[in-house]
Design a protein around this motif. Structure first.
Motif, PDB file in Angstrom:
ATOM      1  N   HIS A  34       0.861  -1.179   0.000  1.00  0.00           N
ATOM      2  CA  HIS A  34       0.000   0.000   0.000  1.00  0.00           C
ATOM      3  C   HIS A  34       0.896   1.228   0.000  1.00  0.00           C
ATOM      4  O   HIS A  34       1.815   1.326   0.820  1.00  0.00           O
ATOM      5  CB  HIS A  34      -0.923   0.025   1.216  1.00  0.00           C
ATOM      6  CG  HIS A  34      -1.804  -1.172   1.338  1.00  0.00           C
ATOM      7  ND1 HIS A  34      -2.862  -1.409   0.481  1.00  0.00           N
ATOM      8  CD2 HIS A  34      -1.785  -2.208   2.218  1.00  0.00           C
ATOM      9  CE1 HIS A  34      -3.455  -2.533   0.839  1.00  0.00           C
ATOM     10  NE2 HIS A  34      -2.821  -3.043   1.868  1.00  0.00           N
ATOM     11  N   ALA A  35       0.641   2.168  -0.884  1.00  0.00           N
ATOM     12  CA  ALA A  35       1.473   3.362  -0.977  1.00  0.00           C
ATOM     13  C   ALA A  35       1.157   4.329   0.162  1.00  0.00           C
ATOM     14  O   ALA A  35       0.026   4.418   0.635  1.00  0.00           O
ATOM     15  CB  ALA A  35       1.253   4.056  -2.316  1.00  0.00           C
ATOM     16  N   GLY A  36       2.182   5.058   0.587  1.00  0.00           N
ATOM     17  CA  GLY A  36       1.982   6.140   1.548  1.00  0.00           C
ATOM     18  C   GLY A  36       1.785   5.702   2.976  1.00  0.00           C
ATOM     19  O   GLY A  36       1.296   6.478   3.801  1.00  0.00           O
ATOM     20  N   MET A  37       2.185   4.480   3.310  1.00  0.00           N
ATOM     21  CA  MET A  37       1.969   3.983   4.667  1.00  0.00           C
ATOM     22  C   MET A  37       3.163   4.228   5.594  1.00  0.00           C
ATOM     23  O   MET A  37       3.069   4.056   6.799  1.00  0.00           O
ATOM     24  CB  MET A  37       1.676   2.479   4.629  1.00  0.00           C
ATOM     25  CG  MET A  37       0.398   2.123   3.896  1.00  0.00           C
ATOM     26  SD  MET A  37      -1.072   2.737   4.722  1.00  0.00           S
ATOM     27  CE  MET A  37      -1.148   1.621   6.128  1.00  0.00           C
ATOM     28  N   GLN A  38       4.286   4.641   5.022  1.00  0.00           N
ATOM     29  CA  GLN A  38       5.490   4.791   5.823  1.00  0.00           C
ATOM     30  C   GLN A  38       5.443   6.107   6.598  1.00  0.00           C
ATOM     31  O   GLN A  38       5.453   7.193   6.000  1.00  0.00           O
ATOM     32  CB  GLN A  38       6.741   4.756   4.934  1.00  0.00           C
ATOM     33  CG  GLN A  38       6.962   3.433   4.234  1.00  0.00           C
ATOM     34  CD  GLN A  38       6.049   3.202   3.039  1.00  0.00           C
ATOM     35  OE1 GLN A  38       5.368   4.112   2.597  1.00  0.00           O
ATOM     36  NE2 GLN A  38       6.043   1.994   2.526  1.00  0.00           N
ATOM     37  N   MET A  39       5.404   6.013   7.932  1.00  0.00           N
ATOM     38  CA  MET A  39       5.424   7.186   8.794  1.00  0.00           C
ATOM     39  C   MET A  39       6.266   6.872  10.020  1.00  0.00           C
ATOM     40  O   MET A  39       6.296   5.724  10.474  1.00  0.00           O
ATOM     41  CB  MET A  39       4.010   7.583   9.239  1.00  0.00           C
ATOM     42  CG  MET A  39       3.100   8.062   8.128  1.00  0.00           C
ATOM     43  SD  MET A  39       1.545   8.739   8.778  1.00  0.00           S
ATOM     44  CE  MET A  39       0.718   7.227   9.315  1.00  0.00           C
ATOM     45  N   PRO A  40       6.960   7.869  10.580  1.00  0.00           N
ATOM     46  CA  PRO A  40       7.777   7.598  11.771  1.00  0.00           C
ATOM     47  C   PRO A  40       6.919   7.259  12.986  1.00  0.00           C
ATOM     48  O   PRO A  40       5.870   7.871  13.209  1.00  0.00           O
ATOM     49  CB  PRO A  40       8.542   8.911  11.978  1.00  0.00           C
ATOM     50  CG  PRO A  40       7.756   9.950  11.253  1.00  0.00           C
ATOM     51  CD  PRO A  40       7.111   9.249  10.097  1.00  0.00           C
ATOM     52  N   ASN A  41       7.382   6.289  13.773  1.00  0.00           N
ATOM     53  CA  ASN A  41       6.679   5.890  14.991  1.00  0.00           C
ATOM     54  C   ASN A  41       6.997   6.854  16.127  1.00  0.00           C
ATOM     55  O   ASN A  41       8.132   7.324  16.265  1.00  0.00           O
ATOM     56  CB  ASN A  41       7.087   4.484  15.418  1.00  0.00           C
ATOM     57  CG  ASN A  41       6.728   3.442  14.387  1.00  0.00           C
ATOM     58  OD1 ASN A  41       5.823   3.653  13.583  1.00  0.00           O
ATOM     59  ND2 ASN A  41       7.431   2.323  14.412  1.00  0.00           N
ATOM     60  N   LEU A  42       6.006   7.133  16.956  1.00  0.00           N
ATOM     61  CA  LEU A  42       6.234   7.918  18.156  1.00  0.00           C
ATOM     62  C   LEU A  42       6.746   7.019  19.276  1.00  0.00           C
ATOM     63  O   LEU A  42       6.571   5.800  19.257  1.00  0.00           O
ATOM     64  CB  LEU A  42       4.936   8.591  18.596  1.00  0.00           C
ATOM     65  CG  LEU A  42       4.317   9.601  17.620  1.00  0.00           C
ATOM     66  CD1 LEU A  42       3.084  10.242  18.254  1.00  0.00           C
ATOM     67  CD2 LEU A  42       5.320  10.672  17.218  1.00  0.00           C
ATOM     68  N   ASP A  43       7.370   7.642  20.259  1.00  0.00           N
ATOM     69  CA  ASP A  43       7.822   6.915  21.435  1.00  0.00           C
ATOM     70  C   ASP A  43       6.624   6.330  22.166  1.00  0.00           C
ATOM     71  O   ASP A  43       5.601   6.998  22.341  1.00  0.00           O
ATOM     72  CB  ASP A  43       8.598   7.867  22.355  1.00  0.00           C
ATOM     73  CG  ASP A  43       9.219   7.130  23.527  1.00  0.00           C
ATOM     74  OD1 ASP A  43       8.486   6.839  24.491  1.00  0.00           O
ATOM     75  OD2 ASP A  43      10.429   6.857  23.476  1.00  0.00           O
ATOM     76  N   VAL A  44       6.744   5.086  22.611  1.00  0.00           N
ATOM     77  CA  VAL A  44       5.625   4.401  23.250  1.00  0.00           C
ATOM     78  C   VAL A  44       5.102   5.153  24.461  1.00  0.00           C
ATOM     79  O   VAL A  44       3.910   5.091  24.790  1.00  0.00           O
ATOM     80  CB  VAL A  44       6.040   2.956  23.629  1.00  0.00           C
ATOM     81  CG1 VAL A  44       7.134   2.969  24.695  1.00  0.00           C
ATOM     82  CG2 VAL A  44       4.836   2.148  24.096  1.00  0.00           C
ATOM     83  N   THR A  45       5.966   5.906  25.138  1.00  0.00           N
ATOM     84  CA  THR A  45       5.521   6.638  26.331  1.00  0.00           C
ATOM     85  C   THR A  45       4.612   7.808  25.979  1.00  0.00           C
ATOM     86  O   THR A  45       3.961   8.374  26.865  1.00  0.00           O
ATOM     87  CB  THR A  45       6.737   7.170  27.120  1.00  0.00           C
ATOM     88  OG1 THR A  45       7.480   8.088  26.295  1.00  0.00           O
ATOM     89  CG2 THR A  45       7.638   6.023  27.560  1.00  0.00           C
TER      90      THR A  45
END
Length: 457
Positions: A34-45
């Motif tokens: 699926h295109a456009g799904m790559q986004m940076p993850n936030l810190d779990v906290t």
């Protein structure tokens, strides 16, 4: 690379081949599922804090909601969404928790600020639930979500175990669309993928569902399965086109690395799936059959036979609309952020008991990027990109730097320009996800010129 500017080197990474058949060989492989799904993850906290802030902000524009039912009676080999087998003792507890999750968010501005235009019950297999619990979930959705008067309410399911009591419960609960995963009508192909019912059972069940005449009936077909010849695929599509269905999806098989199918293929226990060349020919064959039967094209992969079928939920997802998500394993998006509900059922139940959203992941990108991504993935999904819209979102200067890429894709036979539209050819339609992903990656390289060397294809 001497004498080649960095920008030229970057853009050439996304060029298509021009020395062969563009349908089968424009690119070496697909760039993404699926295109456009790559986004940076936030810190779990930060998950809970960020999510509460998102839910406190009103949403605008067309929106949808997704409710996940994580149970399946059997595990299909190709599926990447399997969570756990159905158990009666877990079903009631899960439905109680799901209704609690819907209630917890019911007064948040992100829920109350506007109508929900499409509701999708997916999974998993929603019709693994009892008739009573299907009705409870739909009633809770109606109670706690501001569903639009013309809301498209879809229940996804499979033919096996979808008896009249469950059909009636869905209709009484407001469902107006059924999406049935047929995948193939061929008994041998179905059995090889761990589907239970044979061709005749599937056809009889579909006739029973269509006979209610109270909801759109849509099926999924998949091309590229091991053992699925061109002749079998053509018969699958011809069978679908001959039925009184409202819509049909013709999907390309994606062999996901963690799927049971991938494992068995790697072990040599099952023959390989169709390669890209054969999948491309199957794609074209499916188009030929549907066009010959005068079905309406609603997207690159989706077709409608009647005006009852709108395919609204899928369109909203492709256009990166706000998606409210509930239930174990569900995924949603709000204000440029993506979020994923906990897939582990025990942790999901514990979080609901503690009054917390069971978040497994939260991702982020600027809201303006969401609009650009939606314009690109949504445009390519309907095989036409509006350059005026893109210029308004990107700015004229940035769009002009994309034009050489469009020009090269045109020379490769993937698209044509018509006024302020870029229109995909049949070959471009087959490669639409790859082209959308590459355009997004190229735009990212223009905005952050230090990143291209680290970006993978």
């Amino acid at each position: 690379m001497s004498g080649v500017s960095p920008v030229s080197a970057v853009i050439e990474r996304f060029y298509a081949r021009t020395d062969g058949d563009p349908l089968a060989g424009a690119f070496q492989k697909k760039a993404a599922v699926h295109a456009g799904m790559q986004m940076p993850n936030l810190d779990v906290t930060k998950f809970q804090e960020v999510f509460r802030a998102l839910m406190a902000r009103p949403r605008s524009g067309k929106s949808a909601a997704y409710i996940s039912i994580p149970f399946c009676k059997t595990r299909c080999l190709y599926c990447g969404f399997f969570n756990r087998f159905h158990r009666d003792d877990l079903e009631a507890a899960y439905v109680d928790a799901l209704i609690g999750e819907l209630k917890q968010s019911s007064s948040d501005p992100a829920v109350t600020s506007g109508p929900v235009h499409a509701l999708y019950l997916g999974g998993g297999t929603p019709n693994a639930l009892s008739a009573e619990n299907l009705r409870r979930v739909l009633d809770a959705a109606t109670c706690y979500l501001p569903l639009a008067n013309d809301c498209e309410i879809t229940v996804e399911g499979r033919i096996h175990g979808f008896g009249q009591d469950k059909i009636d419960a869905c209709l009484e609960g407001g469902a107006n669309r059924f999406s049935i995963g047929v995948q193939s009508f061929d008994t041998n192909v179905r059995r090889s993928m761990a589907r239970i019912d044979d061709r005749e059972s599937v056809l009889q069940a579909l006739e029973r569902l269509m006979a209610t005449d109270q909801a759109a009936v849509v099926i999924d077909l998949v091309y590229g399965f091991p053992g699925q010849t061109m002749e079998i695929w053509e018969e699958d599509v011809r069978t679908a086109a001959s039925l009184a269905l409202d819509g049909a999806d013709l999907y390309q098989l994606n062999v996901l690395p963690h799927s049971e199918l991938a494992k068995r293929m790697a072990q040599g226990a099952i023959e390989p799936a169709a390669d890209m060349t054969r999948q491309a020919r199957m794609f074209a064959q499916g188009l030929d059959v549907m066009e010959a039967n005068r079905w309406r094209r609603l997207s690159v992969s989706h077709w409608g036979r009647t005006t009852r079928e709108r395919n609204l939920y899928n369109q909203l997802v492709k256009n990166k609309a706000h998606i409210l998500a509930f239930g174990c394993g569900a995924g949603g998006s709000l204000h440029g952020h993506g979020y994923f509900v906990e897939r582990d059922l025990e942790r999901y139940l514990d979080s609901i008991r503690e009054g917390r959203k069971p978040l497994a992941m939260v991702t982020a990108r600027p809201d303006t990027d969401r609009e650009v991504t939606g314009a690109i993935t949504g445009g390519f999904d309907v095989a036409a990109l509006n350059l005026q819209q893109l210029a308004a979102l990107l700015g004229t200067e940035l769009l002009e730097r994309c034009l050489p890429l469009f020009e090269q894709w045109g020379k490769a036979g993937l698209l044509e320009q018509s006024g302020h539209w870029v229109v995909l050819t049949r070959a471009g339609q087959f490669w639409n996800v790859t082209m959308a992903q590459y355009l997004l990656e190229y735009l990212a390289s223009l905005r952050e010129p230090t990143m291209p060397a680290a970006m993978g294809q």
